[in-house]
Scaffold this motif. Structure first.
Motif: not given
Ligand code: KG4
Ligand code: ZN
Length: 341
Positions: A79-83, A97-101, A105-106, A113-119
């Motif tokens: 649900d979340i990718i945290a980096v 950070i670039n790997f997480a981005k 996207e992949e 489509l609901e996935i979130k990317l957070v720091g």
């Protein structure tokens, strides 16, 4: 929710997958995977972390760790990718950070489509490593001590989401001081575990090193004077027993950490004491803290992470991102080497 966390702030490449649930009063974590690729062997010949080498290793290790987690990206379905975005070495942070981005996207393209990317903050990661495997509930207010290679921080926590900094080191972090003293004793990097090992054979009372700032009323720390005292002692005592030097140094550093933490706990009416960070892996520190708490007769509850969660790892980053998500705290997706707590 499922959280995929990535940590590359210094010399450990780490990826974890955890399931988090519950409210800010009672968060619960199930650790599905917690993988760490250590770079110690690579940096050891240089006596410390070489940022360029660390970055190269992160670039190499991240895809390896992720495929070890699960070669089928779509089945991870977080649900979340945290980096981690800071603090730390900026070229290393950018790698994560670039790997997480890229992965974000992949995974989105695969239909999530609901996935979130957070720091996430590395320091909050250490702080919340204490709640990864709670055996009992933390009572608040609490005093939290973070002791790592880059930081020595004392916090007053009103609850899991609200805290304020009481003090921090004015010069070297305590872990950094362990590493520097180890170098003076010709012990390999990282110095903390090496000092711990030989200190066990020494007499901690044989050499009386100074306890910097212990009697001062504030909650700041200073360790560079202690490091210099060890340097002068070695200069003046060519036949010094290094076990006694290590044990005396360790005792002095721990007296300050424990003394100031307990004084803060008493002053602010704390019910719990939390300790975290790489130095929290030191078994002597763990034992001395417990002894001092017992002796103080204040019945403080004591929390310290399992050894595998003291050093850098990504499970702690996942836990802190769950707390951030619950308290609606956001970090910019940009490397910030000097991010503060
Ligand atoms: O938290 P950490 O893994 O990385 C940072 O965020 O800095 O902490 C690393 C630091 C190093 O300075 C290392 O020497 C110290 O933690 N350390 C220890 C022990 N294990 C690691 N210090 C004292 N005793 C230990 N057993
Ligand atoms: Zn750390």
């Amino acid at each position: 929710m499922k959280i995929l966390a990535i940590e590359t702030s210094c010399d450990e490449t780490a990826i974890a997958l955890i399931e988090a649930s519950g409210s800010l009063c009672n968060p619960k974590f199930k650790i599905l995977e917690n993988l760490v690729a250590s770079q110690i062997k690579i940096h050891r010949p240089f006596g410390g972390v070489v940022p360029g080498l660390a970055k190269r290793e992160h670039v190499k290790n991240l895809p390896i760790l992720l495929s070890r987690l699960n070669p089928e990206l779509h089945t991870l379905n977080p649900d979340i990718i945290a980096v981690t975005v800071g603090p730390g070495l900026e070229p290393c942070l950018w790698t994560g950070i670039n790997f997480a981005k890229e992965k974000y996207e992949e995974i989105k393209k695969l239909g999530n489509l609901e996935i979130k990317l957070v720091g996430a903050s590395h320091l909050n990661g250490h702080l919340y490593s204490d709640i990864l495997n709670l055996k009992s509930k933390i009572s608040f207010p609490a005093i939290a001590l973070i002791v790592s290679g880059g930081h020595t921080i004392l916090l007053l926590m009103k609850d899991l989401a609200h805290y304020k900094k009481l003090g921090e080191t004015r010069d070297d972090a305590v872990g950094e001081c362990f590493d520097k003293v180890a170098r003076m004793l010709s012990l390999p990097y990282p110095g903390g575990p090496e000092i711990e090992k030989i200190a066990k054979k020494g007499n901690p009372e044989a050499i009386n090193f100074p306890r910097p700032m212990l009697s001062q009323k504030n909650y700041d720390f200073s360790f560079s004077g202690l490091k210099t005292s060890v340097l002068y002692y070695l200069r003046d005592h060519k036949n010094a027993k290094i076990e006694n030097v290590a044990a005396g140094f360790e005792r002095a550093a721990f007296d300050v950490l424990i003394g100031k933490t307990l004084r803060a706990a008493k002053e602010f009416g704390a019910k719990s004491i939390l300790v975290s960070g790489g130095v929290a892996a030191n078994k002597t520190l763990r034992a001395e803290f417990k002894k001092a708490i017992k002796k103080s007769k204040n019945n403080f509850l004591f929390f310290i992470p399992d050894l595998k969660f003291c050093g850098d790892n990504a499970a702690m980053i996942a836990a802190s991102s769950y707390i951030d998500y619950s308290r609606k705290k956001k970090y910019k997706l940009e490397a910030n080497g000097n991010l503060t707590i």
